[in-house]
Design a protein around this motif. Structure first.
Motif, PDB file in Angstrom:
ATOM      1  N   HIS A  27      -7.774   5.356  -3.746  1.00 20.36           N
ATOM      2  CA  HIS A  27      -6.899   6.748  -3.690  1.00 20.36           C
ATOM      3  C   HIS A  27      -5.814   6.543  -4.591  1.00 20.36           C
ATOM      4  N   THR A  28      -5.293   7.788  -5.022  1.00 15.62           N
ATOM      5  CA  THR A  28      -4.069   7.906  -5.675  1.00 15.62           C
ATOM      6  C   THR A  28      -2.589   7.632  -4.952  1.00 15.62           C
ATOM      7  N   GLN A  29      -1.836   7.221  -5.551  1.00 16.63           N
ATOM      8  CA  GLN A  29      -0.643   7.086  -4.575  1.00 16.63           C
ATOM      9  C   GLN A  29       0.766   7.478  -5.389  1.00 16.63           C
ATOM     10  N   TRP A  30       1.773   7.774  -4.543  1.00 16.96           N
ATOM     11  CA  TRP A  30       2.953   8.079  -5.148  1.00 16.96           C
ATOM     12  C   TRP A  30       3.650   6.829  -5.742  1.00 16.96           C
ATOM     13  N   PRO A  31       4.308   7.064  -7.007  1.00 14.59           N
ATOM     14  CA  PRO A  31       5.194   5.889  -7.694  1.00 14.59           C
ATOM     15  C   PRO A  31       6.192   5.503  -6.672  1.00 14.59           C
ATOM     16  N   GLY A  32       6.541   4.189  -6.581  1.00 21.70           N
ATOM     17  CA  GLY A  32       7.702   3.811  -5.789  1.00 21.70           C
ATOM     18  C   GLY A  32       7.376   2.009  -6.137  1.00 21.70           C
ATOM     19  N   PRO A  33       8.518   1.342  -5.586  1.00 21.00           N
ATOM     20  CA  PRO A  33       8.551  -0.094  -5.819  1.00 21.00           C
ATOM     21  C   PRO A  33       7.467  -0.906  -5.109  1.00 21.00           C
ATOM     22  N   GLY A  34       6.885  -1.677  -6.028  1.00 18.38           N
ATOM     23  CA  GLY A  34       5.384  -2.405  -5.442  1.00 18.38           C
ATOM     24  C   GLY A  34       4.415  -1.773  -5.803  1.00 18.38           C
ATOM     25  N   ARG A  35       4.509  -0.550  -6.202  1.00 17.02           N
ATOM     26  CA  ARG A  35       3.111   0.443  -6.433  1.00 17.02           C
ATOM     27  C   ARG A  35       2.632   0.505  -7.692  1.00 17.02           C
ATOM     28  N   THR A  36       1.464  -0.014  -8.332  1.00 20.13           N
ATOM     29  CA  THR A  36       1.256  -0.085  -9.692  1.00 20.13           C
ATOM     30  C   THR A  36      -0.113   0.739  -9.694  1.00 20.13           C
ATOM     31  N   ASN A  37      -0.702   0.628 -11.003  1.00 19.43           N
ATOM     32  CA  ASN A  37      -1.980   1.268 -11.374  1.00 19.43           C
ATOM     33  C   ASN A  37      -3.183   0.154 -10.702  1.00 19.43           C
ATOM     34  N   ASN A  38      -2.686  -0.956 -10.206  1.00 20.19           N
ATOM     35  CA  ASN A  38      -3.643  -2.183 -10.040  1.00 20.19           C
ATOM     36  C   ASN A  38      -3.618  -2.461  -8.574  1.00 20.19           C
ATOM     37  N   ASN A  39      -2.929  -1.636  -7.537  1.00 20.11           N
ATOM     38  CA  ASN A  39      -3.078  -1.738  -6.245  1.00 20.11           C
ATOM     39  C   ASN A  39      -2.975  -0.589  -5.454  1.00 20.11           C
ATOM     40  N   VAL A  40      -3.061  -0.667  -4.014  1.00 17.38           N
ATOM     41  CA  VAL A  40      -2.759   0.443  -3.252  1.00 17.38           C
ATOM     42  C   VAL A  40      -1.870  -0.001  -2.018  1.00 17.38           C
ATOM     43  N   VAL A  41      -1.154   0.650  -2.038  1.00 22.84           N
ATOM     44  CA  VAL A  41      -0.024   0.136  -0.774  1.00 22.84           C
ATOM     45  C   VAL A  41      -0.116   1.347   0.197  1.00 22.84           C
ATOM     46  N   GLY A  42      -0.576   0.899   1.414  1.00 24.90           N
ATOM     47  CA  GLY A  42      -0.776   1.784   2.657  1.00 24.90           C
ATOM     48  C   GLY A  42      -1.548   0.976   3.732  1.00 24.90           C
ATOM     49  N   TYR A  43      -2.242   1.598   4.578  1.00 24.92           N
ATOM     50  CA  TYR A  43      -2.879   1.117   5.774  1.00 24.92           C
ATOM     51  C   TYR A  43      -4.289   0.919   5.468  1.00 24.92           C
ATOM     52  N   PRO A  44      -4.935  -0.057   6.338  1.00 24.74           N
ATOM     53  CA  PRO A  44      -6.380  -0.248   6.111  1.00 24.74           C
ATOM     54  C   PRO A  44      -7.092   0.720   6.947  1.00 24.74           C
ATOM     55  N   LEU A  45      -8.209   0.945   6.681  1.00 21.24           N
ATOM     56  CA  LEU A  45      -9.164   1.765   7.085  1.00 21.24           C
ATOM     57  C   LEU A  45      -9.028   1.683   8.865  1.00 21.24           C
ATOM     58  N   LEU A  46      -9.282   0.441   9.272  1.00 17.13           N
ATOM     59  CA  LEU A  46      -9.409   0.079  10.841  1.00 17.13           C
ATOM     60  C   LEU A  46      -8.201  -0.799  11.041  1.00 17.13           C
ATOM     61  N   PRO A  47      -7.400  -0.722  11.979  1.00 14.34           N
ATOM     62  CA  PRO A  47      -7.546   0.335  12.977  1.00 14.34           C
ATOM     63  C   PRO A  47      -6.563   1.572  12.844  1.00 14.34           C
ATOM     64  N   VAL A  48      -5.675   1.335  11.889  1.00 16.66           N
ATOM     65  CA  VAL A  48      -4.602   2.213  11.679  1.00 16.66           C
ATOM     66  C   VAL A  48      -5.157   3.714  10.979  1.00 16.66           C
ATOM     67  N   TYR A  49      -5.666   3.600  10.159  1.00 16.02           N
ATOM     68  CA  TYR A  49      -5.919   4.835   9.234  1.00 16.02           C
ATOM     69  C   TYR A  49      -6.862   5.633   9.984  1.00 16.02           C
ATOM     70  N   ALA A  50      -8.093   4.974  10.642  1.00 17.41           N
ATOM     71  CA  ALA A  50      -9.050   5.569  11.378  1.00 17.41           C
ATOM     72  C   ALA A  50      -8.521   6.290  12.734  1.00 17.41           C
ATOM     73  N   ALA A  51      -7.588   5.593  13.311  1.00 18.55           N
ATOM     74  CA  ALA A  51      -6.942   6.465  14.477  1.00 18.55           C
ATOM     75  C   ALA A  51      -6.185   7.322  14.158  1.00 18.55           C
ATOM     76  N   LYS A  52      -5.217   7.292  12.991  1.00 18.95           N
ATOM     77  CA  LYS A  52      -4.510   8.488  12.462  1.00 18.95           C
ATOM     78  C   LYS A  52      -5.437   9.645  12.064  1.00 18.95           C
TER      79      LYS A  52
END
Length: 566
Positions: A243-268
């Motif tokens: 997934h694409t992501q908005w720029p910010g500290p710690g966010r690069t083209n080589n990583n994704v900063v967010g929540y894992p599919l389980l349990p957080v993203y699936a619940a949301k």
């Protein structure tokens, strides 16, 4: 002695009542590795990413509600006498398709609610796809390696429009019949072969007896099947490309900063599905849409006054209304340009431009790098200006689709409204382009100013020689990163038309065109400050008199170490 039992698997995959089946699958397809990898898939968190989810959940609601409606709907053009419970139409001759729609609305328990949920979900599906694609366009999410996914999204949008129009036309009421009459006119306007296409689709002269059964099969089987396949491909490419992501500290083209599919993203995501379903059900219960019993059965000799299509077809209707009556005849063939240009050519041109845009931009800018970070719209002024121009043209055509309503409601001259809209539909997008690009460039300059000189404190000081100035405080590293996390853009130089021997350069004219387009595309952009400029500005501020501590001036600092502003 050989061991006949497989060792117990770690991680619990082969434990419990499903031990046998899961172990069998793991031995043959590596189930543990697949599940472990995908359950840990990280998704970024931002409200704009919910737009695509709304479209997906609306499609699920459409499948569920459409299955309910298909049990009672009769896709037949056979003429019958209506004997249902709706008294104003009792004893009227109509098609079985229209009669079954009335039965669903008045005689099937919950039928009207499901009809309206289905129709509202269709409108929400199209609206969510449109806004989602606008988000993708304005943030540059279609850039490499996602060009294919952009084309898949365009295909979904086109099929969604076709599917919505097909469902809107199935009841065979007077309003939907008027829309079908327009569609038949579009087919006939295609030079030379238009009449043959119309006869093939409608099974003879309009409206024909075979069209509703054919349309029903396309609506409930063919188009949904293709939509489901494209949605699956869209999701697979999303997972594959990450997934694409908005720029910010710690966010690069080589990583994704967010929540894992389980349990957080699936619940949301699961909770959000029920929110979308609840809102759609509430709309279906409270807001009337498409009251087919008001219009009556379709009669080719009648046309409803003030008829309006669903919003996603409004721009096409508007283009047809403001087009001048251009028509000519050659060798007994009539060429209806007043219908073909706005109805067929314009739609084809629109989707061709949208499909080609990522590749054209890549060729003009020469940017063939992989991008996983989104762009703020202000940092791509020309692209944002193109988008604003397109939205303006769409809006004006949409308004044109209601020129008769505007004339009657505001007591204005219908023909003057039409003439004015003919001018605005060409002038408006140009003005929107120029204004939007200037605004974006101004915002770029503002960001660069803040990065270099910091934010305004509101504290006015007076120097010994009597000069007044306002104090600035530098941004925190996090804020400075967010404002400057984009690439510097430089236009391509114009190549020499020939070498020193006077021999014309290969592809010289093409490169000349590319160079000029590049200057138009990025030549006006305001570049972000360099590291030397920022360092020099900070050294200059360091030479100034010391200010009071930020905690005393502003009442403390926030969690990022940035002084709180009043």
């Amino acid at each position: 002695m050989s061991q006949t039992e497989a060792p117990a698997r770690k991680g619990g995959l082969a434990a419990g009542p499903l031990a046998g089946p899961t172990a069998w699958l793991d031995d043959r397809v590596g189930l543990a590795t697949i599940v472990k990898k995908n359950l840990r898939k990280v998704f970024p968190d931002h409200w704009s990413f919910l737009l695509g989810e709304i479209a997906l959940y609306s499609f699920i609601i459409l499948l569920l509600s459409g299955t309910f409606l298909s049990v009672w709907f009769k896709p037949s053009m056979a003429e019958i006498i209506y004997t249902g419970s709706y008294d104003p139409l009792y004893g009227i001759e109509m098609s079985e398709a229209y009669a079954s729609t009335l039965d669903i609305s008045f005689d099937v328990r919950g039928g009207l609610l499901m009809r309206q949920i289905h129709h509202w979900a269709a409108a929400l599906f199209l609206a969510a796809m449109m806004v989602h694609m606008l988000r993708v366009f304005f943030t540059g999410a279609y850039r490499k390696p996602r060009e294919l996914n952009w084309l898949v999204g365009l295909g979904l949008l086109q099929l969604g429009i076709i599917e919505g129009f097909a469902g809107y036309s199935l009841p065979d009421d007077l309003l939907s019949g008027t829309g079908l009459r327009i569609a038949e006119g579009l087919m006939r306007s295609i030079p030379i072969v238009g009449t043959y296409i119309s006869f093939f689709v409608f099974g003879g002269e309009f409206p024909g007896n075979e069209f509703i059964p054919r349309l029903y099969v396309a609506h409930v089987l063919l188009v949904p099947g293709i939509l489901l396949a494209l949605i699956t491909l869209h999701m697979v490419l999303l997972v594959y490309h990450k997934h694409t992501q908005w720029p910010g500290p710690g966010r690069t083209n080589n990583n994704v900063v967010g929540y894992p599919l389980l349990p957080v993203y699936a619940a949301k995501a699961g909770g959000f599905f029920f929110v979308v379903f609840g809102v759609t059900a509430l709309m279906g219960a409270l807001f009337q849409i498409n009251p087919v019993w008001v219009f009556g059965p379709y009669n080719p000799s009648q046309v409803t006054a003030g008829s309006q299509p669903d919003f996603y077809m409004g721009w096409l209707d508007g283009a047809l209304r403001i087009m001048p009556a251009w028509e000519f005849t050659i060798l007994d063939w009539t060429f209806s340009m007043n219908v073909f240009i706005p109805g067929v050519a314009l739609m084809g041109l629109l989707f061709t431009i949208l499909g080609a845009y990522p590749f054209v931009e890549q060729w003009v800018t020469g940017d063939r790098r992989v991008h996983h970070l989104l762009q703020r719209p202000r940092n791509a002024p020309t692209r944002t200006a193109f988008g604003a121009a397109g939205i303006t043209a769409y809006g004006l055509l949409w308004i044109s689709g209601g020129n008769d309503i505007i004339a009657t409601q505001f007591q204005l001259d219908f023909y003057w409204i039409t003439r004015l809209l003919r001018v605005l539909v060409f002038v408006g997008p140009v003005l929107a382009f120029v204004a939007t690009r200037r605004v974006c460039i101004g915002l770029q300059r503002k960001d660069a100013e803040v990065v270099v000189h910091g934010f305004e404190t509101g504290i006015i000081t007076r120097s010994p020689d009597g000069e007044y100035s306002e104090r600035h405080l530098p941004l925190s590293p996090a804020e400075a990163w967010t404002l400057s996390a984009h690439d510097r853009t430089e236009p391509a130089g114009l190549p020499a038309a020939s070498d020193h021997n006077g021999v014309a350069a290969p592809h010289g004219r093409v490169e000349q065109v590319r160079g000029r387009l590049s200057r138009f595309w990025v030549g006006h952009d305001h570049q972000k400050p360099t590291a030397d400029e920022v360092r020099e500005a900070h050294e200059h501020h360091a030479d100034d008199d010391e200010l009071e501590p930020a905690e005393q001036q502003f009442g403390g600092v926030n969690e990022l170490g940035v002084p709180r502003r009043h």
